[in-house]
Design an enzyme around this catalytic site. Sequence first.
Site, PDB file in Angstrom:
ATOM      1  N   HIS A   5       0.820  -1.225   0.000  1.00 29.12           N
ATOM      2  CA  HIS A   5       0.000   0.000   0.000  1.00 29.12           C
ATOM      3  C   HIS A   5       0.851   1.272   0.000  1.00 29.12           C
ATOM      4  O   HIS A   5       0.327   2.357  -0.281  1.00 29.12           O
ATOM      5  CB  HIS A   5      -0.931   0.033   1.214  1.00 29.12           C
ATOM      6  CG  HIS A   5      -1.996  -1.009   1.202  1.00 29.12           C
ATOM      7  ND1 HIS A   5      -2.846  -1.190   0.133  1.00 29.12           N
ATOM      8  CD2 HIS A   5      -2.350  -1.940   2.131  1.00 29.12           C
ATOM      9  CE1 HIS A   5      -3.679  -2.188   0.401  1.00 29.12           C
ATOM     10  NE2 HIS A   5      -3.397  -2.653   1.603  1.00 29.12           N
ATOM     11  N   ASP A  38      -2.902 -10.634  -2.380  1.00 27.44           N
ATOM     12  CA  ASP A  38      -3.467 -10.082  -1.146  1.00 27.44           C
ATOM     13  C   ASP A  38      -4.928  -9.715  -1.390  1.00 27.44           C
ATOM     14  O   ASP A  38      -5.299  -9.313  -2.493  1.00 27.44           O
ATOM     15  CB  ASP A  38      -2.672  -8.834  -0.754  1.00 27.44           C
ATOM     16  CG  ASP A  38      -2.989  -8.324   0.639  1.00 27.44           C
ATOM     17  OD1 ASP A  38      -4.096  -7.774   0.830  1.00 27.44           O
ATOM     18  OD2 ASP A  38      -2.132  -8.444   1.526  1.00 27.44           O
ATOM     19  N   HIS A  77      -6.457  -7.198  -0.456  1.00 26.04           N
ATOM     20  CA  HIS A  77      -6.565  -5.764  -0.731  1.00 26.04           C
ATOM     21  C   HIS A  77      -5.719  -5.400  -1.945  1.00 26.04           C
ATOM     22  O   HIS A  77      -4.649  -5.968  -2.154  1.00 26.04           O
ATOM     23  CB  HIS A  77      -6.086  -4.952   0.478  1.00 26.04           C
ATOM     24  CG  HIS A  77      -6.818  -5.277   1.742  1.00 26.04           C
ATOM     25  ND1 HIS A  77      -6.292  -6.104   2.715  1.00 26.04           N
ATOM     26  CD2 HIS A  77      -8.030  -4.895   2.181  1.00 26.04           C
ATOM     27  CE1 HIS A  77      -7.163  -6.219   3.705  1.00 26.04           C
ATOM     28  NE2 HIS A  77      -8.220  -5.490   3.415  1.00 26.04           N
ATOM     29  N   ASP A  99      -4.070 -12.829   3.637  1.00 26.71           N
ATOM     30  CA  ASP A  99      -5.417 -12.466   4.071  1.00 26.71           C
ATOM     31  C   ASP A  99      -6.464 -12.798   3.012  1.00 26.71           C
ATOM     32  O   ASP A  99      -7.661 -12.577   3.215  1.00 26.71           O
ATOM     33  CB  ASP A  99      -5.503 -10.988   4.454  1.00 26.71           C
ATOM     34  CG  ASP A  99      -4.938 -10.049   3.393  1.00 26.71           C
ATOM     35  OD1 ASP A  99      -4.549 -10.534   2.309  1.00 26.71           O
ATOM     36  OD2 ASP A  99      -4.883  -8.834   3.649  1.00 26.71           O
TER      37      ASP A  99
END
Length: 278
Positions: free
Chosen positions: A125, A161, A163, A244
Amino acid sequence: MSTSVVWHPACALHQAGAGHPERPERIAAVLEALRAPALAADVEWVEAAPAPREALERVHPPRYLDALEALAARGGGPLDPDTVLGPRSWEAALASAGVALTAVERGIAREGATAFGATRPPGHHALADRAMGFCFLNNVALAARHAQQLGKRQVIIVDWDVHHGNGTQAIFERDPSVRLVSMHQYPWYPGTGAAAERGVGNVFNVPRPPGLPRAVYVRDLLGAVTAALDGWRPELVLVSAGFDSLAGDPLGGFTLEPEDLAQCATELRRRAAAAPVV
C-alpha cells in the site's frame, strides 16, 4: 533444490499499538511454520542486512525517507488512522526492505532457484511518498528495482493479497518494464484496483467480490497471469503473497485455502518458464 527463506529478527520490532491487527505475532507464526522439522531439508535460512539508503531511493524520494527517519527519532507517531510508526518501526521497515532485496539476490543466484522473503512491516500500500495501510516502504517495488539493477530488466509482480496493491500500481503504472497482476476484493480498501485501471497496458487488475467459490478465484488469477505473459517474457516473478486472501480472514471475504495458493505458485513457476520466483 532448497528454497531460501530470508528473514531478519528486527522485523518483529514494529509495534503499531495495542489491538492493531498488524502485530509481531504474524511474522512469528510464519517463521515458526517454516521451521517445522518436515521442511528442514527444503529450507535454507538466510538472514538479510537492512536495506541501504541507495536502494530505498530507487523508489522513495529522499524527502519522504527523511520525514520517516525524523519521526522515528522522535519516538514515532501516527501517519494515518491505520498506520502507526512505533519507536522501533523504522528499524523494522529497513529490515523488511532488506529482506526483500536479499530474497531477490538469492532467487536469481541459481538457475531454477526460489526464495521466500518473510517481510514485516508489509509494503504494497505504500506510495512513493506516502505511508498507508500499515505500510511504510514498498517492499515489492524495492525488490523489482533491485532486480533491474542486477540485470533482470523485465519483472512481473503477482499480488494475491485480498486488498489491492495501490502503492505498487501507482509506482509502476507508467513503466512498461514491470507488469502487475493483482487479484483483490472489490470494492474494498483502499478503493482502487478497478479492471479499467490498465496503466500503459502493464496493469492487470482482477477485482472480485467476496464469497465466490475458491476455484473461481484461482481460475481468474491465473487467467490474468496468462494475459500478462502474452507476448512478454519476464526475467523475474515477484509475488506479493498476502495471506489475508485465505478463508476466514477477519479483514477479507475470499474463500481460498492454502492448497489454492500452492497451486497458483506452482502454475506461476510453470508459466514463467526459466524466470526465478520470489
